[in-house]
Design an enzyme around this catalytic site. Structure first.
Site, PDB file in Angstrom:
ATOM      1  CD  GLU A 276      -2.608  -1.467   2.862  1.00 24.92           C
ATOM      2  OE1 GLU A 276      -1.892  -0.455   3.705  1.00 24.92           O
ATOM      3  OE2 GLU A 276      -3.098  -1.997   3.013  1.00 24.92           O
ATOM      4  CE1 TYR A 319       1.492  14.720  10.308  1.00 25.04           C
ATOM      5  CE2 TYR A 319       1.974  15.326   7.878  1.00 25.04           C
ATOM      6  CZ  TYR A 319       1.142  14.639   8.753  1.00 25.04           C
ATOM      7  OH  TYR A 319       0.009  13.937   8.310  1.00 25.04           O
ATOM      8  CB  CYS A 344      -4.429  35.524  10.971  1.00 32.95           C
ATOM      9  SG  CYS A 344      -4.334  36.882   9.837  1.00 32.95           S
ATOM     10  CD  GLU A 345      -3.431  28.921  13.058  1.00 30.54           C
ATOM     11  OE1 GLU A 345      -2.258  28.190  13.714  1.00 30.54           O
ATOM     12  OE2 GLU A 345      -4.385  28.564  13.352  1.00 30.54           O
TER      13      GLU A 345
HETATM   14  C1  LIG Z   1      -1.489   6.197   4.957  1.00 28.64           C
HETATM   15  C2  LIG Z   1      -1.398   4.788   4.789  1.00 28.64           C
HETATM   16  C3  LIG Z   1      -0.428   3.760   3.907  1.00 28.64           C
HETATM   17  C4  LIG Z   1       0.400   4.689   3.162  1.00 28.64           C
HETATM   18  O1  LIG Z   1       1.331   5.096   3.623  1.00 28.64           O
HETATM   19  P1  LIG Z   1       2.620   5.778   3.129  1.00 28.64           P
HETATM   20  O2  LIG Z   1       3.538   6.274   3.866  1.00 28.64           O
HETATM   21  O3  LIG Z   1       2.242   7.137   2.260  1.00 28.64           O
HETATM   22  O4  LIG Z   1       3.194   4.884   1.908  1.00 28.64           O
HETATM   23  C5  LIG Z   1      -0.720   2.651   3.640  1.00 28.64           C
HETATM   24  N1  LIG Z   1      -1.617   1.894   4.298  1.00 28.64           N
HETATM   25  C6  LIG Z   1      -2.478   2.341   5.342  1.00 28.64           C
HETATM   26  C7  LIG Z   1      -3.262   1.836   6.130  1.00 28.64           C
HETATM   27  C8  LIG Z   1      -2.264   3.760   5.535  1.00 28.64           C
HETATM   28  O5  LIG Z   1      -2.920   4.185   6.590  1.00 28.64           O
END
Ligand SMILES: *Cc1c(COP(=O)(O)O)cnc(C)c1O
Length: 420
Positions: A276, A319, A344-345
């Site tokens: 993912e 972050y 405005c921050e």
């Molecule tokens: C955010 C997320 C990702 C992607 O993370 P990256 O750091 O952008 O690769 C993959 N899986 C899940 C469950 C996420 O919440």
């Protein structure tokens, strides 16, 4: 590696001058490079090719623009979604349902119904109560939900606290020690078919060790689950591989190094792997293009005030993230200044006392590596319209999200009878 380069002294996205885009679309604007997205998609896929035929599901939350998703659909990528909205966007971009994974701790019954009706590939279930709800919803529809449990492996990801997800104090996944019980429960529920295991420990990881540790735990769990009689066909190893933001910091491990680690860690698992990636695919494929409004001397610092703000790119303020700053028409001269937006921050600061190219009023500035978690986190704070987005491909370019007219923003509110 990206495709933002100087041509005849002017920064281009592939074959298109950023001056042209700024003149025609206005600023601030996000600009994405198709060649960079495709290159990253290919490099990641090649790095994992030795593991067989993995399902690579782009984490839609990193950049949900439909044109970006359609570009990735063209690369054979699936989608990792975390809401009904992301699921519908992925489908609208042409990503087939059987390449979609649904993650997230708070799926509602309505979202489950939608995903079951679409026929997605897998639900990554994050708790026993969620498994029970999903089974009930599936039964009501006369369907069977294919599931994996997302396991919380309790490893320290070594990234920013707000994007660490695999520690035992985090809200994500089923505690490692409860996993066998959770699978036993799921196997007893009539609306579920257990097919895999999933893990995702955080984002912007710059070291492979926590991933290796998490995958080791997944491997051990797969063996335990099989010994307990569960049939497992998939293992979803999540996303999280970091990208270079600050040129002064060592570059994160390459996709090739990640791939080699995965091959080693998953020896003998005998499953179809799933991934993912989000940031890795799109971060360096996008920039935020902004114009300098004015330069002002403060008591202690010089301030460069630009027309982009924290509502357009939240990462520095949320972050403490670093985005490299480039001039669209660099003169070769430099300056040290604090770069801020109009909001405005004091949090509306992109860079503090940064040594960078020289900027004067009206000149164009680029925040690099803004393709992931950029436009998608934009808000209308300070009644600033949502940032437009442009996609470049070679010498072609197109607005893939138009600038939101302020009138639309205002018309979204309505007055109650007593004020009308
Ligand atoms: C955010 C997320 C990702 C992607 O993370 P990256 O750091 O952008 O690769 C993959 N899986 C899940 C469950 C996420 O919440």
């Amino acid at each position: 590696m990206d495709h933002f380069e100087l041509i005849d002294g002017v920064l281009h996205a592939e074959g298109v001058s950023l001056e042209t885009i700024a003149a025609q679309v206005g600023t601030p604007v996000y600009v994405y490079s198709t060649a960079t997205i495709e290159r990253h998609a290919q490099i990641f896929r090649e790095a994992l090719a030795p593991t067989g035929d993995p399902l690579i599901a782009f984490a839609v939350k990193a950049n949900p623009n439909r044109a970006v998703l359609a570009t990735l659909a063209g690369q054979g990528y699936g989608a990792d979604v975390v809401s009904a909205g992301e699921l519908l966007r992925a489908r609208a971009a042409g990503i087939p349902a059987d390449r979609i994974v649904f993650s997230g701790v708070g799926k509602t019954a309505d979202e489950m119904r939608l995903a079951l009706n679409e026929g997605i590939f897998q639900f990554n279930v994050e708790s026993e109560p969620e498994a029970e709800m999903l089974s009930a919803v599936a039964c009501e529809l006369g369907k069977i939900a294919p599931i994996a449990f997302r396991i919380n492996p309790d490893v320290i990801a070594g990234t920013h606290a707000k994007i660490s997800t695999g520690g035992k104090e985090n809200k994500f996944g089923v505690a490692y020690d409860r996993a066998l019980d959770a699978y036993r429960l799921a196997a007893s529920l009539p609306g579920l078919r257990v097919q895999g295991v999933a893990v995702h420990i955080g984002s912007q990881l710059t070291n492979l060790d926590p991933l290796r540790a998490a995958f080791g735990k997944v491997g051990a769990l797969i063996a335990d689950l099989r010994a307990a009689g569960h049939e497992l066909q998939t293992a979803d190893l999540g996303g999280g591989l970091g990208v270079p933001y600050d040129p002064a910091v060592p570059v994160p491990p390459s996709p090739a190094a990640y791939g080699a680690m995965v091959v080693e860690a998953t020896q003998g698992w005998n499953v179809r792997l799933m991934f993912e990636p989000g940031r890795l695919i799109v971060a360096n494929a996008g920039v935020l293009l902004s114009r300098v409004i004015r330069v002002k001397q403060g008591a202690a610092n010089a301030f460069v005030i630009v027309d982009a703000a924290m509502n357009d790119l939240l990462r520095p303020s949320l972050y403490d993230a670093w985005h490299d700053i480039r001039a669209v028409r660099p003169t070769g001269e430099g300056m040290t200044a604090t770069v801020v937006g109009p909001v405005c921050e004091t949090g509306d600061t992109f860079a503090t006392n940064r040594a960078m190219p020289e900027f004067a009023a009206d000149e164009l500035m680029v925040f690099a590596t803004a393709g992931a978690y950029g436009a998608t986190m934009a808000s209308t704070y300070n009644s600033r319209a949502l940032t437009p987005e442009v996609l470049v491909k070679g010498d072609q370019w197109a607005v893939v999200r138009a600038r939101q007219p302020i009138e639309t923003l205002i018309a979204a509110d309505s007055l109650p009878d007593w004020l009308d």
